[in-house]
Scaffold this motif. Sequence first.
Motif, PDB file in Angstrom:
ATOM      1  N   SER A 173       0.825  -1.205   0.000  1.00  0.00           N
ATOM      2  CA  SER A 173       0.000   0.000   0.000  1.00  0.00           C
ATOM      3  C   SER A 173       0.859   1.256   0.000  1.00  0.00           C
ATOM      4  CB  SER A 173      -0.940  -0.009   1.210  1.00  0.00           C
ATOM      5  OG  SER A 173      -0.198  -0.056   2.423  1.00  0.00           O
ATOM      6  N   GLU A 174       2.004   1.227   0.718  1.00  0.00           N
ATOM      7  CA  GLU A 174       2.879   2.392   0.745  1.00  0.00           C
ATOM      8  C   GLU A 174       3.556   2.605  -0.607  1.00  0.00           C
ATOM      9  OE1 GLU A 174       3.071   4.643   3.093  1.00  0.00           O
ATOM     10  OE2 GLU A 174       1.541   3.498   4.177  1.00  0.00           O
ATOM     11  N   GLU A 175       3.920   1.501  -1.280  1.00  0.00           N
ATOM     12  CA  GLU A 175       4.501   1.628  -2.618  1.00  0.00           C
ATOM     13  C   GLU A 175       3.466   2.149  -3.599  1.00  0.00           C
ATOM     14  OE1 GLU A 175       7.808  -2.004  -2.349  1.00  0.00           O
ATOM     15  OE2 GLU A 175       5.777  -2.380  -3.066  1.00  0.00           O
ATOM     16  N   ARG A 177       0.998   4.064  -2.812  1.00  0.00           N
ATOM     17  CA  ARG A 177       0.833   5.480  -2.477  1.00  0.00           C
ATOM     18  C   ARG A 177       1.908   6.317  -3.186  1.00  0.00           C
ATOM     19  NH1 ARG A 177      -1.480   7.835   1.817  1.00  0.00           N
ATOM     20  NH2 ARG A 177      -1.751   5.803   2.788  1.00  0.00           N
ATOM     21  N   THR A 178       3.141   5.805  -3.201  1.00  0.00           N
ATOM     22  CA  THR A 178       4.220   6.518  -3.874  1.00  0.00           C
ATOM     23  C   THR A 178       3.956   6.612  -5.370  1.00  0.00           C
ATOM     24  OG1 THR A 178       5.811   5.752  -2.214  1.00  0.00           O
ATOM     25  CG2 THR A 178       6.702   6.546  -4.300  1.00  0.00           C
ATOM     26  N   ASP A 200      -5.946   5.343   2.600  1.00  0.00           N
ATOM     27  CA  ASP A 200      -5.933   5.731   4.017  1.00  0.00           C
ATOM     28  C   ASP A 200      -7.015   5.028   4.826  1.00  0.00           C
ATOM     29  OD1 ASP A 200      -3.759   7.392   3.998  1.00  0.00           O
ATOM     30  OD2 ASP A 200      -4.903   9.177   3.479  1.00  0.00           O
TER      31      ASP A 200
END
Length: 430
Positions: A173-175, A177-178, A200
């Motif tokens: 999920s963080e990747e 987001r990037t 989020d």
Amino acid sequence: MNAELPLGLLLGLLALLIACSAFFSGSETGMMSINRYRLSHKAKQGDKASMRISHLLKRPDRLLGVILIGNNFVNNLAAALATVIAIHFLGESLGPFVATLILTIVVLIFAEVTPKTLAALHPERFARPASYALKPLLTLLYPLVWLVNLVSNFLLRLMGARPDEGRPDSLTSEELRTVVNEAGNLIPSRHQAMLLSILDLEKITVDDIMIPRQEVVGIDLEQDLDKILVQLRYSQHTRIPVYKGDMNNVVGILHLRGALRLMAAPNPSKGMLVQETREPYFIPESTPLQTQLLNFQKEKRRIGIVVDEYGDVQGLVTLEDILEEIVGEFTTDVPQQQEDIQPQQDGSWLIDASATLREVNKQLQWELPTHGPKTLNGLILEHLESIPDGNVCLRFGPYIIETLEVKENLIKAVRCWAVTPSKKKRLGRF
């Protein structure tokens, strides 16, 4: 002339070998740098070149094997030819040294740095045409590639690597987001904000967005029926919780359609009102919004009563509240409702202390701590460890918060501003 012809052929062959070396070097970088997600999308649409590249990338050990075998072969052959040419001009004593020096510079510039840089900038332009040559070359050299990979993969397994598994294409999920943040003009800013809000949802729980218990508008069955009917007549809400005496005794949820039938009845009663209600739907306060959104869909519900670990009612959350976390606010329940956050001429902000810290951070681009209390009122009370007798001023990092109204054991309104570097010297006492 006869002596010059073989030399000319050798020079031409040397140039061809350097060009082949540039091809293999650029192919290696282009294949390894290509956007896997764009490639997968085009392959699913039936693009032949994308399908061919995807097939080659399924086994990167074999792809790198054929590229490096070809690259090393042409480089070694080029080195041998360069030595022969140099010996012809400079003799056996100086020729090999000069050939090595010149060929190293030429290969480095024309067969390594330049093609690899160009392939890194435009990987798809290199990978697509390269795939036409690499696939049949892999078939032709497969026995040699297999032998090289056999030894290489054995060494890799000793180090804990599994080259046959290929390269994973999944994103965290963080990747993701990037990726969304760096999409730039490829994704409209409005859609970009919605995608980030969806990501989020798994970090936000129901108690972060719920309407607090003291702000919930409900129907108390212990009131007179006439007052209840007046309340229903002027209600700004489609669904209203019905309770008896206390919010912890929720009887059900009343839809205004049922209220209309009740008010149209010749002899309305509280019993008829209860019959029009639907069984209440309770939600644990720690439920992530992503999970709750799916639960609303599964249960065919639009409103839920939020309870804590002891079963006490903490507030109320609706499907609309969750959707607004994704798309932003699109309705107001009360026409005359004032904004919780109001800018002032001096650069400060007048804020209702019941506003959530997430709302303040989101609207003002601040970073007030959200790991504890959910509202400004809760943050201030936790910091003071008591209810202030009068107005006080506090500092949370670069933010100054001044209470303006304390009433009924609650802080009602505050004035906030961010401390700029020029102000820090003047406000050092906070």
